[in-house]
Write a protein that holds these residues in place. Structure first.
Motif, mmCIF file in Angstrom:
data_model
loop_
_atom_site.group_PDB
_atom_site.id
_atom_site.type_symbol
_atom_site.label_atom_id
_atom_site.label_comp_id
_atom_site.label_asym_id
_atom_site.label_seq_id
_atom_site.Cartn_x
_atom_site.Cartn_y
_atom_site.Cartn_z
ATOM 1 N N GLU A 177 0.824 -1.203 0.000
ATOM 2 C CA GLU A 177 0.000 0.000 0.000
ATOM 3 C C GLU A 177 0.861 1.256 0.000
ATOM 4 N N ARG A 180 1.743 1.779 -3.567
ATOM 5 C CA ARG A 180 0.589 2.315 -4.284
ATOM 6 C C ARG A 180 0.414 3.802 -3.999
ATOM 7 N N ARG A 183 2.887 5.786 -5.966
ATOM 8 C CA ARG A 183 2.537 5.807 -7.389
ATOM 9 C C ARG A 183 1.381 6.760 -7.665
ATOM 10 N N GLU A 184 0.453 6.877 -6.736
ATOM 11 C CA GLU A 184 -0.657 7.816 -6.909
ATOM 12 C C GLU A 184 -0.154 9.259 -6.966
#
Length: 409
Positions: A177, A180, A183-184
């Motif tokens: 997470e 992630r 990356r967002e």
């Protein structure tokens, strides 16, 4: 490099705010920020968005030309505020703003605070997050929708679920997470990643910390950490963080590690300084108990001994104000610098100015383009009344601000 943010692919026929690039020769006292260089009765010539010449006014033969401005003040490089929050207003409770402000209100606050920054001589703002507001601010400036300083943004700061200031950050749990979440921010157009590594305790597991740092570096971005006491500063630097925000108590071992890894500290004294002044504190409804606490903090120079030792050892100290915090408007510059000098994290007024110019540019890897007044650099130039080498309060009197040759103040 990662894929560009989606808005970068939009075709722009023309900017809404089409501000012309000027040709000017500014005459006055010049602080180039190249070491301690001062050119009394000097000049800076800007043309086509760049600095084309710097020197003594006596070398010019065109001082009566219409493009010459005799400033009667001091000319210096555009300054960086390397720790700011454009969507916070410096007036209201941070958590309530983060939870209650609509995206539209956050955008208006960011716009106002960009103008305040420019009027304070800040030409580059490193925005360290408040929800996703800085994505919109970055786009607005880049596309000529609104005039503002150059923005370096983190998107949303990343925090462990329920961690420090979770109410304005991207919460994440577990290594996957964390990746992630990075990356967002990259997808949105972040220039750097920020993590909230501590409050009273360490935050993030080792696996989470390793993942968030690795994913950031894998995407070619720097990562910075909110870290406010010795053990957490040592931990995040050991794991590979690039910059420490705020700083705090520092052991000799941690100072040695900072030097070994070449990690700078962005100090942010303005909140305690501003909130320690009774007339300011009362204006912003700072309670008496916090006023007393802040006054005790600013009076205790031993509290900053570790930061002073780090600076004396060679750890770069970079100017930041935590702008947007209670009682810290985005125009607050001189109180931060004055306190930096007072506690010894910079040696004098010029060093304080360099912490916001040449030192900041180097930390942000923009020193080939910004941070000093030299031919070939981008024309980020500020003019102030008075002499900040004698009194840093002169920086409160900005008369002109140029960003890449565009006069925005």
């Amino acid at each position: 490099m990662p894929e560009a943010a989606a808005w970068r692919f939009q075709k722009i026929t023309a900017p809404i705010m089409d501000i012309p690039v000027e040709h000017k020769v500014l005459v006055g006292r010049v602080l180039t920020a190249v070491g301690d260089e001062v050119i009394e009765n000097g000049f800076v010539e800007i043309k086509d968005g760049a600095i084309v010449a710097v020197g003594k006014a006596s070398d010019r033969t065109d001082l009566d030309a219409t493009y010459v401005v005799k400033t009667n003040g001091t000319i210096l490089p555009g300054m960086f505020n390397s720790h700011a929050h454009l969507a916070w207003d410096g007036v209201h409770d941070l958590a309530r703003q983060a939870l209650d402000d609509s995206p539209e209100i956050s955008a208006y606050k960011s716009a106002t605070n960009m103008l305040k920054s420019l009027r304070a001589g800040i030409t580059t703002v490193r925005d360290l997050g408040m929800n996703q507001s800085n994505f919109a601010a970055k786009q607005a400036v880049a596309q000529g929708i609104f005039p503002g300083p150059r923005l370096l943004i983190c998107g949303e700061a990343i925090v462990q679920t329920g961690g420090h200031t979770y109410w304005c950050c991207r919460e994440a749990s577990g290594a996957d997470e964390m990746r992630r979440a990075v990356r967002e921010q990259v997808r949105g157009g972040a220039d750097l990643i920020k993590i909230m590594a501590s409050h009273d305790l360490h935050e993030f597991t080792d696996e989470e910390l390793e993942a968030v740092i690795d994913e950031t570096h894998r995407n070619g971005l720097p990562i910075t950490a909110h870290a406010t006491f010795d053990s957490i500063i040592h931990r995040v630097v050991k794991f590979g963080i690039d910059v420490v925000e705020h700083g705090g108590s520092l052991s000799d071992e941690t100072i040695a590690l900072l030097l070994e890894r070449k990690v700078p500290i962005v100090t942010t004294f303005a909140p305690i300084v501003q909130q320690s002044v009774p007339e300011i504190a009362r204006k912003f409804n700072v309670p008496d108990w916090k006023l007393a606490e802040r006054q005790k903090a600013v009076a205790d120079k031993s509290r900053y001994e570790g930061l002073k030792k780090a600076a004396e050892a060679g750890v770069p100290i970079v100017f930041g104000t935590d702008a947007g915090s209670p009682a810290v408007g985005h125009e607050v510059v001189s109180p931060e610098m004055q306190f930096m000098v007072k506690v010894g994290v910079v040696k004098d007024n010029y060093a304080a100015i360099r912490s916001a110019t040449s030192v900041a540019a180097k930390m942000n890897k923009l020193d080939s383009k910004l941070g000093t007044l030299e031919a070939g650099k981008l024309a980020d130039v500020v003019v102030v009344d008075g002499n900040p080498l004698e009194d840093l309060k002169a920086l409160d009197n900005v008369t002109m601000t140029f960003v890449e040759g565009k006069r925005l103040v």
